[in-house]
Design an enzyme around this catalytic site. Structure first.
Site, PDB file in Angstrom:
ATOM      1  N   GLN A   1       0.857  -1.107  -0.002  1.00  0.00           N
ATOM      2  CA  GLN A   1      -0.115   0.092  -0.026  1.00  0.00           C
ATOM      3  C   GLN A   1       0.895   1.269   0.069  1.00  0.00           C
ATOM      4  O   GLN A   1       1.596   1.428   0.903  1.00  0.00           O
ATOM      5  CB  GLN A   1      -0.813   0.027   1.340  1.00  0.00           C
ATOM      6  CG  GLN A   1      -2.026  -0.928   1.470  1.00  0.00           C
ATOM      7  CD  GLN A   1      -2.884  -0.413   2.257  1.00  0.00           C
ATOM      8  OE1 GLN A   1      -3.741   0.523   1.828  1.00  0.00           O
ATOM      9  NE2 GLN A   1      -3.040  -0.955   3.414  1.00  0.00           N
TER      10      GLN A   1
ATOM     11  N   TYR B   1      -5.011  11.943   2.763  1.00  0.00           N
ATOM     12  CA  TYR B   1      -3.588  12.078   2.265  1.00  0.00           C
ATOM     13  C   TYR B   1      -3.475  12.848   1.178  1.00  0.00           C
ATOM     14  O   TYR B   1      -4.520  13.224   0.568  1.00  0.00           O
ATOM     15  CB  TYR B   1      -3.070  10.468   2.301  1.00  0.00           C
ATOM     16  CG  TYR B   1      -3.162   9.880   3.603  1.00  0.00           C
ATOM     17  CD1 TYR B   1      -2.687  10.143   4.682  1.00  0.00           C
ATOM     18  CD2 TYR B   1      -3.974   8.715   3.717  1.00  0.00           C
ATOM     19  CE1 TYR B   1      -2.625   9.521   5.883  1.00  0.00           C
ATOM     20  CE2 TYR B   1      -4.195   7.836   4.927  1.00  0.00           C
ATOM     21  CZ  TYR B   1      -3.591   8.092   6.076  1.00  0.00           C
ATOM     22  OH  TYR B   1      -3.399   7.670   7.101  1.00  0.00           O
TER      23      TYR B   1
END
Lengths: 665, 273
Positions: A439, A521
């Site tokens: 990830q 993010y």
């Protein structure tokens, strides 16, 4: 006290009874515009939970009702002639007219003044009473008269429905789905007596238009629906009673009371009939209101505040459930061509039921769902390395799951969330031995924080931090450092960092890559309208907001030959956030630019987002991406065990799911 | 699962002196913690000062405030100072403070704090509190809304449930764990649960009465809460087992009868398990 109830439906009548019982000295008057025997609609349905609630609160009314209701114990979906039946979902029903006559009789016996054929057009004329109850239904005149204070919001639904009845006997709550040359229809059948059932026909706007139903008389509607459901009616008739086509109106009010006036039931709040809660909510309102008044004698405004405070959370919960269910009814055209077992399971799991809640009711039904699907759900479950877990934990997960994702790994030092974040190279020895997925993320405005064992988004002392980037200069929390809006050169660097990390991941032997474009993010700050305030070609509409994330995706895609997923916050779980249309557009764009899957995460885009955490709480988002945008989806959020994975995968909402790293013991 | 004991501070009409005798007795018993509720407009003892006194008469048990209605407590600095003081007086690793907004509008009216501001006030206090309280104080968040879970993952160590049957506890505890893992917090949140008991002849009705009185502000739910009172060793055993299975870390059983014999009776009931 002088009490006036405007509207003599179940809510108003029941409240008049409770008020009079609490204090026979109250003078209670109910104004009703219809005659005592008039009634619209056919039957009223109560779930077992509602009956239990009533049994605890009001034994007398409970016993009177129990003598008159018929109880059913199952739930049937009939789709393309195939029957899916689920047992163990109990409900009771009564003819609406009988319920009203029962309540009228009780009210009369207690000395309530019932004034029929008395239409109240100006509620202000009654304001001299000590307490005025607006129990006058969805078209409440009381609500309109006080609109300035109660601030009602009425949302008109996208579907069209007609409320009919039938004399065909049914032994279960039944749903039919049928198609003709005009489109697709569903029927909700709620039996309320051995040979009587409410029969509501519902369809989408397009089908409604093609059928020309707007011009139908009542007789036309009955004839049309009898033709449509010929086989299901088995020679029986449809009955009409003011059965015009309508669109459902969801009523919400900023406040339910003003001074000595209070709304209850449909006047205050409605919920789509597919969750069967209209009369139940009205009667529960009446109970709560009478208790609140008993507790604050002589203080009507105080009691009304307490009443609303008590009822709000429960009503909100039902309205949220109804919204999900209504949403299903508004979009079922996407599913009607599915195989019957999958269609039925998707329908049954649309709002309150999941695999684990059905297991205790009807395990054999679930076995039939599994057999029809022929999918080994275990092969569709992806584990995620728990935050703060050690190496052995990852090895354990990777040995027992077909694919295991690492925790979030930063593509650069600047992209770290905390100083403790891992690195791709930490997995060098494992990535070739196990089936692992990496990830990748860039923390953006959520960077430079303390390790998460201290909480989330707690900034490091300034001296230990590093400069932060975002789409726009928006702090993640009031305490967070202010990020720099990205310029062209920042973008090129970040894109290169993702490409380099993707190349490295492939090189290390990772089988799968997931790019984190959600949760506030860096890339997520471009997608959410809450955090992207840019005026250049990277801000504005969804096409522009996706521009930089897509550049990053293409750069990573070019370097990674294996399966690649992009995780987005498919909703912001916040007012003013990403719309459903934008979510679907974003998913299509990601697929067009090389994503094999879109992972439906949600929220965390700002520190104000409030996800409704619970088991499978975001599976409907994956379902929409997969079925409305035709993009293979991965579900995430509250998928805690194999049962939850079955709910998601066997209902066709997602290809795969990310298992929550939740530990019970 | 650890099992704690509630203090009799919110049973209207408790005799003076009972609370400290209760604490001394519990210190010897099988309980891992002593806990109390916070409430302004009610005939009850004040939470923080009581815990300071209990700290002085006990050494072993953990002390827990479940939960403090923080927005009524003014500045985060004053509150953190109180909390640190209790933690210091009690000794290392002995203090758990739960924070919440509470459901009662009358407490806010009496405290001259706007009820509508409660969430924002707690958010602001919490941001400072985590800095000020320091390590060694276990911080919990209570409350049923989404906002409570958001606060928990941002800054606390865990969650305190409001009480209810094990099934209700399980779904709340699952939500807390899901929120925790969704936010990427390592490990799992500490989860506290609570229940109410009344043991011994004649105590059932007294206990139910006390619960109906304490929870009268919940309207129709007071009856249901009173009906959930644990009145036998078997009921307590089943309740504890349900909570344990649902992943409760510490279950506090609160008294509803203001009598020291309740401590011994509960101790015996727990040993019979």
């Amino acid at each position: 006290m002088r009490i006036v109830c405007i509207g003599g439906g179940p809510g108003g009548l029941y409240f008049s009874i409770l008020a009079k019982r609490a204090n026979p000295a109250h003078k209670v008057t109910v104004y009703e515009r219809n005659r005592p025997h008039d009634t619209f609609g056919f039957g009223v349905v109560f779930s077992d939970a509602t009956m239990d609630f009533l049994a605890r609160q009001d034994q007398g009314t409970y016993r009177d009702l129990m003598k008159r209701v018929t109880r059913w114990d199952s739930f049937t979906v009939i789709h393309r002639g195939r029957v899916n039946s689920v047992r163990g979902i109990g409900f009771s029903a009564i003819e609406r007219r009988q319920l009203l006559l029962l309540l009228q009789q009780q009210a009369r016996d207690l000395g309530v003044e019932l004034l029929f054929q008395h239409e109240v057009t100006d509620p202000n004329a009654h304001l001299t009473a000590d307490l005025v109850i607006g129990s006058d239904g969805v078209n409440s005149v009381v609500r309109s008269a006080l609109a300035q204070h109660l601030r009602p919001h009425i949302e008109v639904g996208p579907t069209h429905f007609s409320w009919l009845g039938t004399d065909r006997p049914f032994d279960s709550l039944t749903f039919f789905f049928e198609a003709n040359e005009h489109g697709r229809f569903g029927a909700h059948v709620y039996p309320f007596a051995p040979d009587r059932a409410t029969f509501i026909v519902e369809t989408d706007a397009e089908t409604y238009r093609r059928a020309g139903a707007a011009r139908f008389t009542e007789a036309d509607t009955t004839a049309y629906c009898e033709r449509l459901f010929t086989s299901q009616l088995g020679g029986h008739r449809l009955l009409s009673n003011r059965s015009q086509w309508q669109r459902f109106r969801t009523v919400r009010c900023a406040s339910w009371h003003h001074e000595n006036v209070v709304l209850i039931g449909d006047a205050a709040h409605t919920a789509h009939f597919s969750v069967g809660s209209g009369t139940k909510m009205a009667m529960e309102d009446a109970l709560a209101l009478s208790r609140a008044l008993e507790r604050s004698p002589g203080d009507v405004p105080g009691a009304l505040i307490a009443f609303e405070q008590d009822r709000r959370p429960r009503v909100n919960h039902i309205q949220a459930m109804a919204r999900t269910s209504f949403d299903w009814w508004s979009t079922f055209r996407h599913y009607v061509d599915w195989p019957p077992a999958k269609f039925g399971f998707h329908f049954i799991t649309r709002s309150q039921f999941r695999w684990d809640t059905l297991v205790g009711r009807d395990a054999s039904y679930l076995r039939s769902v599994e057999a029809a699907a022929g999918i080994d759900v275990r092969s569709r479950v992806m584990a995620v390395e728990p935050a703060g877990g050690d190496r052995s934990e990852l090895v354990r997960l990777a040995s027992s799951h077909p694919l295991t994702l690492t925790r979030l790994l930063p593509v650069s030092d600047q992209g770290r969330i905390t100083p403790d974040d891992g690195r791709l190279d930490d997995y060098a020895d494992l990535a070739c031995r196990f089936r692992l997925g990496a990830q990748l993320s860039h923390a953006g405005p959520r960077g430079a924080c303390l390790p998460r064992r201290f909480g989330t988004d707690r900034p490091l002392p300034a001296a230990e931090g590093w400069p932060l980037l975002a789409a726009s200069a928006v702090r993640y929390t009031p305490a967070s450092a202010l990020p720099q809006p990205m310029n062209r050169s920042d973008m090129e660097h970040v894109r290169e960092d993702f490409a380099e990390a993707a190349r490295r991941a492939a090189c290390l032997g990772f089988r799968f890559l997931q790019l984190q474009f959600g949760h506030g993010y860096l890339l997520g700050t471009f997608i959410s309208p809450l955090t992207n305030r840019r005026r250049d070609q990277y801000g504005g509409g969804i096409g522009n907001r996706m521009r930089f994330p897509l550049e990053v995706l293409q750069a990573a895609r070019a370097e990674f030959p294996g399966e690649l997923a992009v995780a987005i916050s498919a909703t912001d779980w916040q007012v003013g956030g990403l719309t459903e249309t934008d979510m679907l557009a974003a998913a299509r764009l990601l697929k067009d630019h090389g994503a094999d899957f879109v992972t439906a995460m949600g929220g965390q885009t700002t520190s104000q987002s409030k996800p409704p955490y619970g088991r499978c709480f975001q599976m409907h988002l994956a379902g929409k991406i997969q079925n409305h945008a035709a993009v293979p989806a991965i579900a995430a959020g509250g998928i805690t065990d194999l049962d939850d994975a079955k709910t998601v995968v066997l209902s066709g909402r997602a290809e795969r799911c990310l298992l929550d790293s939740l530990h019970h013991t | 699962m650890r099992i704690g004991l509630g203090l009799p501070t919110a049973i209207a009409g408790s005799p003076a002196g009972l609370t400290l005798d209760w604490a001394r007795l519990a210190e010897a018993g099988p309980f891992t913690s002593l806990a109390l509720h916070d409430r302004l407009v009610f005939d009850s003892l004040e939470a923080m000062t009581t815990l300071a006194a209990v700290a002085a008469v006990t050494r072993r048990v953990r002390l827990a405030c479940l939960v403090l209605i923080a927005p009524l407590r003014g500045s985060a600095l004053a509150l953190a100072k109180q909390a640190r003081t209790i933690a210091v007086l009690a000794g290392p690793g002995r203090f758990t403070i739960g924070l919440g907004v509470g459901p009662r509008r009358d407490d806010y009216e009496a405290g001259h704090v706007l009820f509508e501001h409660r969430g924002r006030l707690l958010d602001e206090q919490l941001a400072d509190l985590v800095q000020l309280v320091g390590d060694g104080v276990e911080l919990l968040i209570g409350g049923r809304g989404h906002a409570a879970l958001a606060r928990m993952v941002r800054a606390a160590d865990g969650f305190c449930h409001e009480g209810g049957d094990p099934q209700a506890f399980r779904s709340a505890a699952d939500r807390a764990r899901i929120a925790w893992s969704d936010a990427g917090r390592p490990g799992k949140p500490v989860i506290w649960g609570l229940g109410y008991f009344a043991l011994g002849p004649g105590s059932t009705e007294v206990g139910r009465q006390a619960l109906r009185r304490y929870y009268s502000f919940t309207g129709v739910h007071a009856t249901r809460i009173a009906a959930g009172l644990l009145t036998s060793a078997d009921a307590i055993t089943a309740y504890c087992e349900g909570y344990r299975e649902a992943g409760c870390d510490e279950l506090v059983l609160f008294p509803t009868v203001a009598d020291l014999t309740q401590v011994e009776r509960l101790g015996r009931a727990l040993q019979e398990r």
